[in-house]
Design a protein around this motif. Sequence first.
Motif, PDB file in Angstrom:
ATOM      1  N   ILE A  50       0.826  -1.118  -0.006  1.00  0.00           N
ATOM      2  CA  ILE A  50       0.009   0.130   0.004  1.00  0.00           C
ATOM      3  C   ILE A  50       0.798   1.264  -0.044  1.00  0.00           C
ATOM      4  CG2 ILE A  50      -1.362   1.388   1.518  1.00  0.00           C
ATOM      5  CD1 ILE A  50      -3.235  -0.907   2.075  1.00  0.00           C
ATOM      6  N   ASN A  51       1.854   1.193   0.732  1.00  0.00           N
ATOM      7  CA  ASN A  51       2.597   2.596   1.235  1.00  0.00           C
ATOM      8  C   ASN A  51       4.066   2.078   0.212  1.00  0.00           C
ATOM      9  OD1 ASN A  51       1.208   4.702   2.299  1.00  0.00           O
ATOM     10  ND2 ASN A  51       1.214   3.563   4.084  1.00  0.00           N
ATOM     11  N   HIS A  52       4.186   1.230  -0.450  1.00  0.00           N
ATOM     12  CA  HIS A  52       5.628   0.808  -1.071  1.00  0.00           C
ATOM     13  C   HIS A  52       5.589   1.666  -2.276  1.00  0.00           C
ATOM     14  CE1 HIS A  52       9.323  -1.124  -0.736  1.00  0.00           C
ATOM     15  NE2 HIS A  52       9.324  -1.373  -2.140  1.00  0.00           N
ATOM     16  N   PRO A  53       6.718   2.674  -2.548  1.00  0.00           N
ATOM     17  CA  PRO A  53       6.773   3.084  -3.926  1.00  0.00           C
ATOM     18  C   PRO A  53       7.054   2.426  -4.956  1.00  0.00           C
ATOM     19  CG  PRO A  53       8.688   3.688  -2.640  1.00  0.00           C
ATOM     20  CD  PRO A  53       7.803   2.808  -1.930  1.00  0.00           C
ATOM     21  N   PHE A 103      -5.085  -0.318  -5.091  1.00  0.00           N
ATOM     22  CA  PHE A 103      -4.785   0.919  -4.397  1.00  0.00           C
ATOM     23  C   PHE A 103      -4.456   2.021  -5.261  1.00  0.00           C
ATOM     24  CE2 PHE A 103      -2.379   3.785  -1.491  1.00  0.00           C
ATOM     25  CZ  PHE A 103      -3.477   3.594  -0.437  1.00  0.00           C
ATOM     26  N   ILE A 104      -5.338   3.138  -5.095  1.00  0.00           N
ATOM     27  CA  ILE A 104      -5.282   4.345  -6.072  1.00  0.00           C
ATOM     28  C   ILE A 104      -5.065   5.603  -5.139  1.00  0.00           C
ATOM     29  CG2 ILE A 104      -6.405   3.441  -8.228  1.00  0.00           C
ATOM     30  CD1 ILE A 104      -8.882   4.861  -6.889  1.00  0.00           C
ATOM     31  N   GLU A 105      -5.240   5.394  -3.886  1.00  0.00           N
ATOM     32  CA  GLU A 105      -5.149   6.566  -3.205  1.00  0.00           C
ATOM     33  C   GLU A 105      -3.274   7.035  -2.990  1.00  0.00           C
ATOM     34  OE1 GLU A 105      -6.635   3.855  -2.182  1.00  0.00           O
ATOM     35  OE2 GLU A 105      -8.517   4.552  -2.241  1.00  0.00           O
ATOM     36  N   PRO A 106      -3.321   8.133  -2.459  1.00  0.00           N
ATOM     37  CA  PRO A 106      -1.869   8.638  -2.538  1.00  0.00           C
ATOM     38  C   PRO A 106      -0.979   7.992  -1.311  1.00  0.00           C
ATOM     39  CG  PRO A 106      -3.208  10.387  -1.629  1.00  0.00           C
ATOM     40  CD  PRO A 106      -4.005   9.333  -2.355  1.00  0.00           C
TER      41      PRO A 106
END
Lengths: 186, 835
Positions: free
Chosen positions: B100-103, B131-134
């Motif tokens: 989710i938070n991995h670039p 996941f499309i959120e920032p």
Amino acid sequence: MSPAPSPSKGNWTPGDDQIAVQRAPEPGGAGGAYRAFGETLRGLKTTFARVVEGVNTIQYPEEKVAVYPRFRGRHKLHRFEESGLEKCVGCSLCAAACPADCIRVVAAENTPEMRVSAGERYAAVYEINLSRCIFCGYCEVACPFDAITMGHDYELSDYNRSDLIFTKEMLLAEPLEATPLRAQGE
Amino acid sequence: MPRPHQNLITFSVDGREVQAPENMMLADAAKLGDVEIPVFCYEPKLGHPVGACRMCLVEIEGIPKLQTACSTAVKDGMVVHTQSERARVAQQAVVEFLLINHPLDCPVCDKGGECPLQDITFGWGGGKSRFIEPKRHFRKPLELSPLIAIDRERCILCYRCVRYSQEVAEDYQLVLLERGENTFVGTFDGHPYVAPFSGNIIELCPVGALTSRPYRFRARPWDIEGSGSLCTLCPAQCNVTFTVRDDRVLRVLARDHHEVDDGWLCDKGRFAYQAVHVDERITAPMIRDGGELRTVSWERALAEATSGLRRAGAKTAALAGGGATNEEGLLLGRLLRDVLGSPHLDSRSGGAVSLADWRALSDPALAATVSDLEFANAVLVLDCEPVDDAPILELRIRKGVRRNGVALLLASARPSALDPSATETLRFAPGRGAELAWALAAALQDGAVDAPAAAAGASAEEVRKLARALREAGEEIVILYGEQLLDGDAGGLLALADALGIAEIEGAGLIGIPEAANGRGLREAGVLPNGGPGFSAPPLGDGLDAAAIAAKLGDGELSALYLLGVDPLRSFPDAGAWEQALEHATTVIAHAAFLTPGVREHATVIFPAESSAEKEGTVTHPDGRVQRLRPAIGHPGDVRAEWRTLSELARLLGGAAGPATAAGVSAELFASVGLYNGLELEELAGHGVRWPARAPAVARSGEAAAKPKLRRAAQAKGGRLLLGSYRSIWAGPEVEASPALRFLAPRQRVELSPRDAAKLGVLHGEEVLVSDDQGELRATVVLRDSTPSGTAFLERDLARDGANRLRGPLVEVRTAPSGNGDVETLLGEEELTHA
Ligand code: SF4
Ligand code: SF4
Ligand code: SF4
Ligand code: SF4
Ligand code: FES
């Protein structure tokens, strides 16, 4: 071990496994004349038939064959149009994909003073050894940034093998002469 | 604590019957049945699992909820499914959650291609992202230290690095800051994470959040080759893998060896490889011509060396040290003894120990292994500082104390980094380790303690207390001692070993940390004034030891000096005497990689030395393990194999030609050193062989109970302080030459107790002059609460102002005449290196 006696012409006696040679009929007579001229005429029929079709020779190198848009010629590296930064980030994925192992990438880090690519890293060295490349296009498929694509250039002969190692500068530069493309549906 | 006994049990994983030791974690046990369970946070080297990432969820029959395989101990009859529908859904969900938070950084990330997150996403992930959120954003990349880059966006919060810092290295610097989705890894107040073992977190991090700065963007896994060898920068001889690209070493990774390094490396071993490829390195032979050093051909240099040695003949002396291999030691011994007829060679800087004592000390019955440090009842650290002398052993001691409840007893002159972990500490006067050993032995046998304790400069009461603690700790006692203890006498140590009955007890033993990286091997190969190969009687009778060599060179009785990997001016005590000696020597032949002062000023012939990445041969670990060095890269420039130079010189001087290959020399070594008889190069591959494990115990001849030789410790008086010295982990030309490590290269500093400092009127960070009748040097004051008052500690083996410029035993400390405003900057650096 003593050397085997060398066979000389005089005493050569073929063994039991002789080969029976079937010969064609001796030339001469009507059959001979037909073989001499009839077959030739049959071949010439094709020749004359093509002559009426018109000239098909392409005057290379004055005139070049147009290639299909998806023709896989010499590679090109690309820049972003607006910023002029190189698209390649030196990730080496093309080198990993290359079945001929002919791409060499040495990456380095962009600094605020010297920004070469858009990412954190850039390719300080990017070389393709085109004398090994098999133009499979895997590098293009592997590149996550569309930084390398197969171009249309196919004029790749040179006098020296090492001149066929294309550096980053050569791959980034526009080819001197654009290779003609086939038009749609041609 | 005795080693745990392991029962074998049978369990089933994915339908396979697997045998595994009871209570092994399921994630490991499954591997025995060739089933892989994905893990992120689990790493057996870090100790108990924490179950932070949930990647290892599996289904176990009889337990309603999914379990984490990394923290579930395997039991008999367990039935485990790792690929059932429930397990699969859970694995995919965890991967999706971690991403989710991995670039999407893989193309620019240094971990790419060797990244567990890539592999597990590929193998166990769902294959698409919803996941499309920032995503969360941090500034990146940042320096966690000059050696490590941190990219917080990539961190999956697995805790590995934090646990390492808290529980393995115990430097307590890394922490997780903030909470929830804002959590990130950092140091408490944002200072750089500089510690002796910080580099290990680069290898631990399962993603590209922690990466090496020197290796940054250098290569991809498919561009490189790994080449297994050893680090020879200190006696710990950690097993390493050199990462090689285009014949250059780009990185050093740990090559796990439970009996040597336990899978860790210190930062010196990890980053000093850069010294292999620096311009300062000597890569061609040189000779001194009209006072100036000049690069010449090999023929010329060999001719020069030959003529010098021929002229000196039996008046030649030799010193070996550094990373010189056993083979080089053997060949040096032959060159000196057989060809030149000189018995004067040494590989130690301290006073000679009798041959009988060397034989007794190398008795297999007295030998301990490195892993014994972890399972003993008590470890006695005697007159050494593990983190400086053999860094990786410190981690092993900490592991034993933390995980197995080993009692740590410390007796040293200088306060140790291990003090907080020790159950008992004792301080004595610098250089009086031997006396302290006598005192301890006496205390254990209820003998007269007062005399030896007073000679050692320790209180008899404390010695008795330490002896009591030793006796109460249990039978299995491992003594880790420093070579400086063996200054002319090993009797005290042997008496101590006897008093503890070490020879009879399995799991008890001695490990001596030599001063040179291969000190033990050189000794056993016969580089001793009074011992030939394998501690045989020296063929030409006893020669001179290092200090005597210096004296005799100084007054002209010896004329040539052969230096194999050492610069006595830099690393041997009494630089003044060596200065004299080198000044007077007509021929000084040095194998050197860097122009250290003695080499630069005095060598007449310099042969370029190999780095450990180029060397071929064997070295011997302090616990007797003969390990093999293999070349990872070719020789740069004009460098040649050093063993070849030694045998070439012997040939030119009329000696036997010797073997033509490195393997041939090793075979000769194994044949001529009695202790190594029967070893083969092939069996050393990978893990090496401990020769004491094969040799029968030596029947120790009549306990002629050697009489203590006691030298009385000097007392601080008249404002003068007792001088002690130590060699820091960061000492050495390799650290000074490595661009990434250079910031750690020590400058002279003097450690004082705050009381003495107050008396002398000097402040922390102030520049002072330290002097005795021999010389004077500049140093920065470092105040340490734990420094015994009346002593001052200086650093040895520095590029300049090394402690060996002073002879002691008393020194005077006074404020340096001001005039340079250096204090600020020195303080700044101080904080960086010790932060
Ligand atoms: S086209 Fe194929 S062979 Fe040529 S460089 Fe690309 S991947 Fe390699
Ligand atoms: S061309 Fe593409 S694949 Fe190759 S290094 Fe550059 S960015 Fe990576
Ligand atoms: S930095 Fe790496 S090792 Fe540390 S918590 Fe994050 S992912 Fe784990
Ligand atoms: S502890 Fe010693 S042998 Fe191990 S990596 Fe560090 S310097 Fe090298
Ligand atoms: S590996 Fe089991 S929870 Fe992380």
